[in-house]
Motif scaffolding. Sequence first.
Motif, mmCIF file in Angstrom:
data_model
loop_
_atom_site.group_PDB
_atom_site.id
_atom_site.type_symbol
_atom_site.label_atom_id
_atom_site.label_comp_id
_atom_site.label_asym_id
_atom_site.label_seq_id
_atom_site.Cartn_x
_atom_site.Cartn_y
_atom_site.Cartn_z
ATOM 1 N N MET A 25 0.832 -1.201 0.000
ATOM 2 C CA MET A 25 0.000 0.000 0.000
ATOM 3 C C MET A 25 0.871 1.257 0.000
ATOM 4 O O MET A 25 0.604 2.210 -0.731
ATOM 5 N N HIS A 26 1.924 1.247 0.806
ATOM 6 C CA HIS A 26 2.777 2.430 0.909
ATOM 7 C C HIS A 26 3.456 2.748 -0.422
ATOM 8 O O HIS A 26 3.544 3.908 -0.829
ATOM 9 N N ALA A 27 3.936 1.721 -1.100
ATOM 10 C CA ALA A 27 4.553 1.926 -2.413
ATOM 11 C C ALA A 27 3.521 2.379 -3.438
ATOM 12 O O ALA A 27 3.825 3.172 -4.334
ATOM 13 N N CYS A 28 2.295 1.912 -3.301
ATOM 14 C CA CYS A 28 1.228 2.333 -4.206
ATOM 15 C C CYS A 28 0.944 3.829 -4.031
ATOM 16 O O CYS A 28 0.780 4.561 -5.009
ATOM 17 N N PHE A 29 0.912 4.290 -2.783
ATOM 18 C CA PHE A 29 0.714 5.718 -2.525
ATOM 19 C C PHE A 29 1.856 6.530 -3.125
ATOM 20 O O PHE A 29 1.636 7.582 -3.725
ATOM 21 N N ALA A 30 3.087 6.041 -2.980
ATOM 22 C CA ALA A 30 4.241 6.722 -3.575
ATOM 23 C C ALA A 30 4.093 6.777 -5.090
ATOM 24 O O ALA A 30 4.400 7.798 -5.719
ATOM 25 N N GLY A 31 3.607 5.694 -5.692
ATOM 26 C CA GLY A 31 3.379 5.677 -7.133
ATOM 27 C C GLY A 31 2.330 6.684 -7.562
ATOM 28 O O GLY A 31 2.448 7.307 -8.612
ATOM 29 N N ALA A 32 1.293 6.867 -6.752
ATOM 30 C CA ALA A 32 0.255 7.855 -7.068
ATOM 31 C C ALA A 32 0.832 9.271 -7.037
ATOM 32 O O ALA A 32 0.518 10.092 -7.905
ATOM 33 N N VAL A 33 1.679 9.557 -6.063
ATOM 34 C CA VAL A 33 2.332 10.876 -6.013
ATOM 35 C C VAL A 33 3.223 11.057 -7.236
ATOM 36 O O VAL A 33 3.238 12.124 -7.862
ATOM 37 N N GLY A 34 3.942 10.015 -7.632
ATOM 38 C CA GLY A 34 4.778 10.088 -8.834
ATOM 39 C C GLY A 34 3.968 10.305 -10.095
ATOM 40 O O GLY A 34 4.356 11.079 -10.974
ATOM 41 N N ALA A 35 2.811 9.648 -10.193
ATOM 42 C CA ALA A 35 1.941 9.840 -11.363
ATOM 43 C C ALA A 35 1.420 11.274 -11.413
ATOM 44 O O ALA A 35 1.336 11.869 -12.487
ATOM 45 N N LEU A 36 1.082 11.814 -10.263
ATOM 46 C CA LEU A 36 0.631 13.208 -10.213
ATOM 47 C C LEU A 36 1.751 14.147 -10.654
ATOM 48 O O LEU A 36 1.529 15.067 -11.454
ATOM 49 N N ALA A 37 2.972 13.885 -10.180
ATOM 50 C CA ALA A 37 4.116 14.720 -10.578
ATOM 51 C C ALA A 37 4.347 14.659 -12.085
ATOM 52 O O ALA A 37 4.576 15.692 -12.725
ATOM 53 N N GLU A 38 4.266 13.468 -12.669
ATOM 54 C CA GLU A 38 4.448 13.333 -14.116
ATOM 55 C C GLU A 38 3.377 14.088 -14.885
ATOM 56 O O GLU A 38 3.647 14.647 -15.956
ATOM 57 N N SER A 39 2.162 14.126 -14.356
ATOM 58 C CA SER A 39 1.093 14.843 -15.052
ATOM 59 C C SER A 39 1.342 16.344 -15.048
ATOM 60 O O SER A 39 0.909 17.051 -15.950
ATOM 61 N N ILE A 40 2.038 16.830 -14.039
ATOM 62 C CA ILE A 40 2.329 18.263 -13.942
ATOM 63 C C ILE A 40 3.613 18.617 -14.689
ATOM 64 O O ILE A 40 3.662 19.588 -15.438
#
Length: 139
Positions: A25-40
């Motif tokens: 779960m923790h790595a999944c949350f980190a991946g979501a933050v990374g996906a948000l960063a890539e979108s920006i």
Amino acid sequence: MPRQRRRRRPLHAADLRIEAWAPTMHACFAGAVGALAESILGPGRPPVSATVRFDVRGDNPSALLDAVLRRVISFLPRHNAIATTAEVVRTETGLRVRCELVDAGAVVLPGPIPKGVSRGSVLCERTDLGWWCAAGIDV
């Protein structure tokens, strides 16, 4: 277990949907933050200008992810910074998150600017292969 993966795609003209998969779960949350960063920011990563730590609370994984994403999105208008990475650990009352930030003023932002998390759009669940999460982002 699958490697950490993430994806972003538009929901419609004014929204973005991010998704992440990871063994924990923790790595999944980190991946979501990374996906948000890539979108920006697009695929490139400017140099890190600061780090920040914060705690979030929630009753379930979806509520915790919602709290993390709302906090990360708030860095742009409050501090002119964009979180590019996240390290997430469990605490007695929720999660502690450490993010690396880049100065938004030092880059030309090719992607949409997130304004918030779409109400009721955050999902996070355990699967047979690990964890999956998704969120709608208002832009």
